[in-house]
Design an enzyme around this catalytic site. Structure first.
Site, mmCIF file in Angstrom:
data_model
loop_
_atom_site.group_PDB
_atom_site.id
_atom_site.type_symbol
_atom_site.label_atom_id
_atom_site.label_comp_id
_atom_site.label_asym_id
_atom_site.label_seq_id
_atom_site.Cartn_x
_atom_site.Cartn_y
_atom_site.Cartn_z
ATOM 1 N N ARG A 83 -75.468 -20.436 5.642
ATOM 2 C CA ARG A 83 -75.356 -20.463 4.189
ATOM 3 C C ARG A 83 -76.740 -20.412 3.570
ATOM 4 N NH1 ARG A 83 -72.192 -23.349 0.100
ATOM 5 N NH2 ARG A 83 -73.234 -22.824 -1.843
ATOM 6 N N ARG B 179 -69.625 -16.366 -0.183
ATOM 7 C CA ARG B 179 -70.345 -17.331 0.630
ATOM 8 C C ARG B 179 -69.749 -17.452 2.029
ATOM 9 N NH1 ARG B 179 -70.083 -21.274 -3.162
ATOM 10 N NH2 ARG B 179 -70.942 -19.672 -4.470
ATOM 11 N N ASP C 286 -68.573 -22.989 2.313
ATOM 12 C CA ASP C 286 -68.742 -23.915 1.204
ATOM 13 C C ASP C 286 -67.967 -25.180 1.548
ATOM 14 O OD1 ASP C 286 -69.587 -24.635 -1.300
ATOM 15 O OD2 ASP C 286 -68.149 -23.388 -2.387
ATOM 16 N N ASP D 237 -67.186 -28.924 0.042
ATOM 17 C CA ASP D 237 -67.308 -29.750 -1.159
ATOM 18 C C ASP D 237 -66.645 -31.105 -0.959
ATOM 19 O OD1 ASP D 237 -68.521 -27.746 -2.728
ATOM 20 O OD2 ASP D 237 -66.579 -26.893 -3.259
HETATM 21 N N1 ROI Z 1 -62.617 -18.694 -4.983
HETATM 22 C C1 ROI Z 1 -61.745 -19.044 -4.017
HETATM 23 N N2 ROI Z 1 -60.547 -18.463 -3.995
HETATM 24 N N3 ROI Z 1 -62.054 -19.956 -3.062
HETATM 25 C C2 ROI Z 1 -63.258 -20.579 -3.046
HETATM 26 O O1 ROI Z 1 -63.501 -21.422 -2.153
HETATM 27 C C3 ROI Z 1 -64.194 -20.265 -4.047
HETATM 28 N N4 ROI Z 1 -65.420 -20.849 -4.089
HETATM 29 C C4 ROI Z 1 -66.277 -20.579 -5.061
HETATM 30 C C5 ROI Z 1 -65.982 -19.612 -6.169
HETATM 31 C C6 ROI Z 1 -67.090 -18.570 -6.235
HETATM 32 C C7 ROI Z 1 -65.928 -20.400 -7.466
HETATM 33 N N5 ROI Z 1 -64.726 -18.945 -5.992
HETATM 34 C C8 ROI Z 1 -63.835 -19.294 -5.017
HETATM 35 O O2 ROI Z 1 -67.430 -21.208 -5.067
#
Ligand code: ROI
Length: 169
Positions: free
Chosen positions: A83, A93, A96, A98
């Site tokens: 990343r 990405r 991610d 969170d």
């Molecule tokens: N859209 C989806 N469907 N899933 C994600 O994990 C995700 N993560 C993001 C953004 C770019 C907002 N869009 C996403 O960070």
């Protein structure tokens, strides 16, 4: 013992494998136990549409780590997956991770906002959360089941199960 919900997302470099590897790494975090994972979901990108579809999942972790220590571990896992930080905030990405919820705590500092600011607006977070914990209530009293059943699915669909212990390819 604290209960943490983690959101996982990927839309680059073999997303299914990225999520499975990330769960494997999360399961190896110190003073923690990965207790539950949602199904693996296909989701449409939120934000710019000129990027690949996503794979998303959520995980439930029991931990003795502090919120910032959990964040340090998750960022190390993201970095190991390649990343690149400071990339386009709404762009594609590799991985991610969170922190969605940390017990019923409200956390607001320069590194971390919990509950995650996007939680209530994201079908790819609410629906998997409701799958693994249908009696979950947010710190503001909102029920996850109500939020999940009221948000448009936007094409979200289950891709496969993530059985735990994980079957690594
Ligand atoms: N859209 C989806 N469907 N899933 C994600 O994990 C995700 N993560 C993001 C953004 C770019 C907002 N869009 C996403 O960070």
């Amino acid at each position: 013992m604290n209960t943490v919900y983690i959101g996982l997302g990927s839309n680059l470099s073999d997303p299914e494998q990225q999520i499975k590897q990330a769960l494997h790494a999360i399961s190896a975090m110190p003073d923690s136990e990965l207790v539950k994972t949602s199904s693996l979901y296909f989701s449409r990108p939120m934000g710019p549409q000129d990027q690949p579809d996503y794979m998303n999942a959520v995980a439930k972790l029991h931990t003795q780590l502090t919120p910032l220590s959990v964040l340090d571990h998750l960022q190390a896992i993201e970095n190991k997956a390649g990343r690149i930080r400071k990339e386009n905030r709404w762009g594609a990405r590799v991985l991610d991770l969170d922190i969605l919820l940390y017990d019923q705590e409200l956390i607001e500092n320069e590194r971390l906002t919990v509950p995650h600011y996007g939680l209530k607006a994201r079908e790819f977070v609410l629906i998997p959360l409701a799958e693994i914990c249908d009696d979950l209530v947010l710190p503001d009293g909102d029920k996850i089941q109500t939020l999940a059943s009221n948000i448009p699915a936007n094409g979200l669909k289950i891709h496969s199960q993530l059985s735990y212990p994980l079957q690594m390819r």
